[in-house]
Enzyme design. Structure first.
Site, PDB file in Angstrom:
ATOM      1  N   HIS A  48       7.360   7.114 -12.375  1.00  0.00           N
ATOM      2  CA  HIS A  48       6.685   7.496 -11.130  1.00  0.00           C
ATOM      3  C   HIS A  48       6.239   8.965 -11.118  1.00  0.00           C
ATOM      4  O   HIS A  48       5.045   9.246 -10.971  1.00  0.00           O
ATOM      5  CB  HIS A  48       7.571   7.146  -9.929  1.00  0.00           C
ATOM      6  CG  HIS A  48       7.174   7.828  -8.663  1.00  0.00           C
ATOM      7  ND1 HIS A  48       5.999   7.561  -8.006  1.00  0.00           N
ATOM      8  CD2 HIS A  48       7.789   8.801  -7.937  1.00  0.00           C
ATOM      9  CE1 HIS A  48       5.909   8.319  -6.922  1.00  0.00           C
ATOM     10  NE2 HIS A  48       6.978   9.089  -6.864  1.00  0.00           N
ATOM     11  N   HIS A  72       9.197  16.388  -8.846  1.00  0.00           N
ATOM     12  CA  HIS A  72       9.181  16.321  -7.384  1.00  0.00           C
ATOM     13  C   HIS A  72      10.283  15.488  -6.750  1.00  0.00           C
ATOM     14  O   HIS A  72      10.655  15.726  -5.614  1.00  0.00           O
ATOM     15  CB  HIS A  72       7.795  15.889  -6.858  1.00  0.00           C
ATOM     16  CG  HIS A  72       7.553  14.410  -6.840  1.00  0.00           C
ATOM     17  ND1 HIS A  72       6.985  13.740  -7.890  1.00  0.00           N
ATOM     18  CD2 HIS A  72       7.793  13.461  -5.893  1.00  0.00           C
ATOM     19  CE1 HIS A  72       6.883  12.448  -7.585  1.00  0.00           C
ATOM     20  NE2 HIS A  72       7.368  12.253  -6.379  1.00  0.00           N
ATOM     21  N   GLU A  76      15.872  15.255  -4.567  1.00  0.00           N
ATOM     22  CA  GLU A  76      16.174  14.192  -3.626  1.00  0.00           C
ATOM     23  C   GLU A  76      16.997  13.082  -4.269  1.00  0.00           C
ATOM     24  O   GLU A  76      17.942  12.587  -3.682  1.00  0.00           O
ATOM     25  CB  GLU A  76      14.847  13.630  -3.085  1.00  0.00           C
ATOM     26  CG  GLU A  76      14.977  12.407  -2.223  1.00  0.00           C
ATOM     27  CD  GLU A  76      15.618  12.680  -0.869  1.00  0.00           C
ATOM     28  OE1 GLU A  76      15.775  13.881  -0.518  1.00  0.00           O
ATOM     29  OE2 GLU A  76      15.963  11.713  -0.168  1.00  0.00           O
ATOM     30  N   ASP A  77      16.628  12.698  -5.486  1.00  0.00           N
ATOM     31  CA  ASP A  77      17.180  11.466  -6.048  1.00  0.00           C
ATOM     32  C   ASP A  77      18.217  11.671  -7.147  1.00  0.00           C
ATOM     33  O   ASP A  77      18.795  10.708  -7.631  1.00  0.00           O
ATOM     34  CB  ASP A  77      16.046  10.593  -6.629  1.00  0.00           C
ATOM     35  CG  ASP A  77      15.091  10.119  -5.548  1.00  0.00           C
ATOM     36  OD1 ASP A  77      15.470  10.207  -4.363  1.00  0.00           O
ATOM     37  OD2 ASP A  77      13.982   9.675  -5.878  1.00  0.00           O
ATOM     38  N   ASP A 139       1.548  11.710  -4.843  1.00  0.00           N
ATOM     39  CA  ASP A 139       2.775  10.927  -4.736  1.00  0.00           C
ATOM     40  C   ASP A 139       2.521   9.704  -3.857  1.00  0.00           C
ATOM     41  O   ASP A 139       2.857   8.570  -4.208  1.00  0.00           O
ATOM     42  CB  ASP A 139       3.857  11.829  -4.123  1.00  0.00           C
ATOM     43  CG  ASP A 139       5.178  11.126  -3.915  1.00  0.00           C
ATOM     44  OD1 ASP A 139       5.580  10.361  -4.809  1.00  0.00           O
ATOM     45  OD2 ASP A 139       5.808  11.353  -2.864  1.00  0.00           O
ATOM     46  N   ASP A 259     -26.312  -1.018   2.429  1.00  0.00           N
ATOM     47  CA  ASP A 259     -25.010  -1.051   3.076  1.00  0.00           C
ATOM     48  C   ASP A 259     -23.890  -1.011   2.046  1.00  0.00           C
ATOM     49  O   ASP A 259     -22.758  -0.683   2.362  1.00  0.00           O
ATOM     50  CB  ASP A 259     -24.866  -2.339   3.900  1.00  0.00           C
ATOM     51  CG  ASP A 259     -25.882  -2.396   5.019  1.00  0.00           C
ATOM     52  OD1 ASP A 259     -26.218  -1.332   5.548  1.00  0.00           O
ATOM     53  OD2 ASP A 259     -26.344  -3.509   5.346  1.00  0.00           O
TER      54      ASP A 259
HETATM   55 MN    MN Z   1       7.808  10.424  -5.307  1.00  0.00          MN
END
Ligand code: MN
Length: 730
Positions: A48, A72, A76-77, A139, A259
């Site tokens: 990811h 990133h 957090e993880d 993200d 269109d």
């Molecule tokens: Mn993420």
């Protein structure tokens, strides 16, 4: 999964001086940190952040941002700390990752207030470093691309949030491709049937037009080449969501090629843009009203391009965008295309200051002033979704505003002081109401007068968050000052009554006994009626014994001066069932006193207007009131207000009827009985003899609403002794 050297290669392709070592270390560090974690798809979690980094390489962001993207989710993880990242990768990257971590904690909150807070944090984080926003959007994009792995019950919520916040944000900072992709995924998740229908019709249409796209491209290329303009022509299918939205907005079907397909002509210089336009218009008739010059007047997000629609080969309408390479990059990558985060672009093709940044700055200024997150979300969403109108100051300065904005918004966009002191305006040289809707190209001159306080009711008339926040602040401040002044008068009088000398110092010394922080707090509390003035005297002179006065808040003013909390918006309708209930009218804010016109007032169902008397308050009139003529020359005093009656808490409202009746015994009794039978109250009856045969009667009645009043009038009109009946409105 992208491998280490592939990532480095991708970055080096557009940024040869990229710090290879940094990228390698970030790669290894994040891979180890995420270890055996898995995503919902079953892929290793590390895939990811790598995909997020890959998306960002398409946007050609700098190496620090790429490193932050790889890292990133580590704080957090995984067990990683900010300190650890700072130690290994430096403070800059640690700040970026930290900002992203904070944002992530706020993801997936469905409650409205929480979502607003989320957005606020997002923007505040961006304030520190716009790159946080880029990583955040990348993200979100990757999470949306893999949304089908997430349990179905969570998908809609994520898609809604994306459609409401992230997609418009991406568009606003000029990242059109990202916006389109996010919207299409959300569209598919939220409206699968509509999405399917659109896709099928697109396929059918595509088959029908066959090789037409290539034909048009060839024809365009040939015309440019014949005129020695070097350029590229690309046909491009529009996104289903944008087609859908257009169909919804204009309720049209899509059948025309224009269109569905757009063509882009990319040329070498601004001059060539206009030359190419001329050549195309000479060759094919252009469709009136479709030409737009965003080169001389860029959109707020820095988008620049010429737009036109022509009737092209095979009589198909063809939509064209003509722009330079640089403009094209900005159109696709937005602020990311400004490449240099430190030094601005300098080639003259890009406006000197990035509007994308200036929008962010303005939004952030607003955040500093705003107080209620939900309100903020509402305004920001409004501003994100609405189109712009461009207006000019008399000196030619361009002011971009959301559609629906009025001169008050304009004034605050120029400067807060201009807004606060605005008393009138001229639009294109003509005196106009401050609440007129502005149109593209309007020249607006704001007339000001020193020392004004904006009427609180303006707050509900503006559309920009900046104006709203400023008005609120200014009126709040003015009201606070009024309370302080009022409180001071009351306190001083209380000391006189008690035979004591008032002194600020003594009162300040007594603050702890009054449990207040400052002198102004005490005066405000007294002014609001929250604190009794006698208690203030006692706090200063503890041995003081009060005689018999139990004045309470009775001295805190009334009538027009009723700005105080206790009196606020409480207005007695004569004889109304629930006295002291607030006035059921929308479009007002609670800082100014409101009353009905004294005679022949309005009842729910009447169209009403408010007339503002600065420093006093707002008077509500029915729109047909002759009294309104007095304000014809002062359109700025007219406020658009609406009824807001609580169905579950009905009340009666006063109205006046004038009847002309035959002079015969028992006629008045018959009238009053009829009125009583229709469930109306009679508040007053005044009779006078007009002639020997007729008398005139004026009856004040109390009714539920206009329907009720009309029913009563037709009942009465049908009575044989009633010659004439009319409603009295003064
Ligand atoms: Mn993420």
């Amino acid at each position: 999964m992208m491998r280490q050297f592939e990532l480095v290669d991708r970055v080096k392709r557009y940024l040869p001086e990229a710090d290879e070592d940094l990228l390698n270390r970030a790669y290894v560090y994040a891979m180890k940190a995420h270890g055996t974690q898995k995503r919902a798809s079953g892929d290793p979690y590390f895939s990811h952040p790598l995909e997020v980094a890959a998306i960002l390489t398409d946007l050609r962001v700098d190496d620090q941002t790429i490193a932050a993207a790889i890292l990133h989710d580590t704080i957090e993880d995984t067990g990683t700390t900010r300190e650890d990242i700072a130690h290994r990768f430096g403070e800059n990257i640690a700040d970026l990752v930290d900002g992203l971590t904070k944002l992530k904690k706020l993801d997936l909150v469905s409650k409205k207030a929480a979502q607003a807070e989320n957005l606020r944090k997002l923007l505040l984080a961006v304030a520190a470093d716009a790159r946080v926003l880029l990583v955040k959007l990348a993200d979100r994009l990757h999470n949306m691309r893999t949304l089908h792995f997430v349990p179905p019950d969570k998908r809609a919520r994520i898609a809604e949030e994306t459609l409401e916040i992230y997609a418009p944000l991406a568009g606003r900072i000029g990242m059109q491709d990202m916006r389109d992709e996010l919207e299409d995924i959300c569209f598919r998740v939220l409206m699968p049937d509509a999405h399917m229908m659109m896709t099928q019709r697109l396929t059918a249409l595509r088959e029908r037009v066959g090789g037409l796209i290539e034909d048009i491209e060839t024809a365009l290329r040939a015309r440019l080449a014949a005129s020695h303009i070097k350029g590229e022509v690309k046909g491009r299918e529009k996104r289903v969501y944008s087609i859908w939205r257009k169909m919804e907005r204009k309720s049209i079907s899509f059948e025309q090629l224009s269109d569905i397909f757009g063509f882009r002509v990319i040329v070498g210089s601004v001059e060539d843009c206009y030359r190419a336009l001329g050549i195309i218009h000479q060759e094919w008739p252009f469709v009136p009203g479709r030409f737009k010059d965003y080169i001389s007047t860029p959109k707020q997000n820095d988008y620049r391009s010429l737009h036109t629609t022509v009737v092209g080969p095979r009589h198909q309408r063809v939509e064209l965008q003509i722009r330079t390479r640089k403009m094209d990059e900005i159109a696709e990558f937005g602020i990311a295309a400004h490449a240099a985060y430190k030094e601005g672009p300098a080639d003259g093709e890009v406006p000197p200051s990035s509007n994308a940044y200036s929008w962010l700055r303005k939004t952030i200024e607003l955040l500093a002033e705003g107080d209620n997150p939900e309100e903020f979300l509402e305004h920001t969403k409004l501003e994100l979704f609405q189109d712009q109108v461009f207006c000019f100051t008399p000196k030619g300065l361009l002011i971009a505003l959301p559609r629906g904005a009025n001169p008050i918004d304009f004034a605050y966009a120029v400067h807060t002081d201009v807004g606060n002191n605005a008393v009138g305006c001229r639009i294109n040289g003509r005196n106009s109401p401050l609440i007129s809707e502005l149109h593209n190209g309007d020249e607006v001159e704001i007339l000001t007068s020193e020392g004004q306080v904006p009427p609180a009711a303006w707050e509900s008339m503006v559309v920009t968050g900046k104006a709203r926040a400023s008005i609120r602040r200014a009126t709040r401040e003015a009201v606070r000052k009024q309370f302080v002044g009022l409180g001071r008068r009351i306190v001083e009088r209380a000391f006189v009554r008690a035979g004591k000398a008032f002194s600020e110092e003594k009162l300040v010394a007594a603050l702890p006994r009054l449990a207040r922080q400052t002198l102004d707090d005490v005066l405000t509390a007294v002014g609001r009626g929250e604190m009794y003035s006698g208690d203030v005297v006692k706090a200063v002179f503890p041995d003081f014994r009060e005689e018999s006065t139990k004045a309470g808040t009775a001295e805190s003013g009334k009538g027009w001066f009723g700005v105080q909390g206790a009196e606020k918006l409480k207005f007695k309708v004569p004889g109304q069932e629930k006295q002291g209930a607030s006035i059921p009218i929308r479009g007002l804010s609670d800082d100014l006193p409101v009353r009905f016109a004294p005679n022949g007032g309005a009842v729910p169902g009447d169209r009403i207007v408010g007339i503002l008397t600065p420093g006093e308050g707002i008077t509500i009139y029915p729109i047909q009131s002759p009294a309104l003529m007095a304000y014809d020359e002062e359109p700025w005093r007219w406020l658009d207000v609406r009824w807001d009656v609580d169905e579950h808490d009905p009340r009666r409202f006063g109205a006046q009827l004038r009847l002309s009746m035959i002079n015969e015994p028992g006629s008045l009794a018959e009238i009053t009985r009829t009125i009583a039978d229709t469930d109306a109250n009679i508040a007053n009856i005044a009779m006078r003899t007009k002639t020997a045969d007729f008398h005139e009667t004026v009856i004040d009645i109390e009714v539920w609403d206009l329907k009720h009043l009309n029913a009563i009038m037709s009942e009465l009109r049908a009575k044989p002794m009633v010659a004439n009946i009319e409603r009295v409105i003064e």
